[in-house]
Enzyme design. Sequence first.
Site: not given
Ligand code: UD1
Length: 337
Positions: A151, A155, A126
């Site tokens: 987590y 990795k 990841s």
């Molecule tokens: C993270 C990890 C990724 C991992 C994944 C597993 C990092 C950069 N990425 O992804 O490698 O495989 O977790 O789950 O560490 N968001 C909202 N509202 C929501 C949900 C998410 O605003 O309800 C935003 C988050 O703040 C983020 C983006 O959407 O900025 C993506 O979030 P998400 O889909 O949870 O993935 P990551 O956290 O980027």
Amino acid sequence: MKKVLVTGGAGFIGSHTSVELYNAGYLPVLLDNFANSDKRVLKGIEAITGHTPICHEGDCTDYTFVDRIFREEGPFEGVIHFAAYKAVNESVHHPLKYYHNNLQSTEVLLTAMKKHGCSRLVFSSSCTVYGQPASLPVTEETPFQRANSPYGFTKQVCERMISDVASASVTGLQAVLLRYFNPIGAHPSGHIGELPLGKPENLVPYITQTAAGLRDEVVIFGNDYDTPDGTCVRDYIHVVDLAEAHVAALRYLEHPSRNCEALNLGTGEGNSVSEVVKSFIEETGAHLPYRFGERRPGDVEQIWASAAKAADLLKWHTKRDLREALRDAWNWQQKIS
Ligand code: UD1
């Protein structure tokens, strides 16, 4: 047909990869404990490929089980190791669950591969291994920062474990460590997709469930980041593009000179959370209530990949864009709601 062992084969990325393995003429043998997946996935794979998947239910931390699968189903052309827990937030609250499952399953698998003379491993890593990088885009040479969750640390440790074993030449292990950015979307047929158990943590399943009326609203976590629109930026990659890269990685390892490579799998482009929300509304026409909320602890501000190394070594590139991924995710959500 050449058999490939796929641990976590009923999961989101594992199921799409199993489909692409069939498409490429391989025979995937799935292992899954169904801790975070659903047996309906097997029917979905069958509907797409016409093959009833071979699937063994069991836990990859259990050496006796894994050893039996190698004896009964082997020899394997290679192994693709997806089986792991992946919720960043949960790992902060239950670190031992993550250390036990993610580390032990990898150790067990490496031990069984060595015993049975299986030398090719594709590992599901990841972009979380990079933490918040100092410069963008991230290349495979970008130094790791301290992992910001258990987590993420699992990795980092698994990558190290695998590259140490690959370096110890007596074992003959060859490996590709695939560092995924943000996998989203679903198979265009709508037969398989992401099936998060309970309330989703990830953005796109949260969006599709909200649009389907299963959740009240999407909260965008923070709009005061130092990014063009103030919301976090990520590199969202269609899960079918990602699945195709696993097949390319297996083929790459067919050459005996190949030892151990880490490769980023992303599109090379960043999109903000607001852009994802707006693109979803424009593409689907669905009603999506959303608002801005507090930052989520542990989120990195922005990260996207340089995908140049994967393009060079695997002759692979993404073919699907963000909007197609969002349409496919919505198509899938509508079928399962
Ligand atoms: C993270 C990890 C990724 C991992 C994944 C597993 C990092 C950069 N990425 O992804 O490698 O495989 O977790 O789950 O560490 N968001 C909202 N509202 C929501 C949900 C998410 O605003 O309800 C935003 C988050 O703040 C983020 C983006 O959407 O900025 C993506 O979030 P998400 O889909 O949870 O993935 P990551 O956290 O980027």
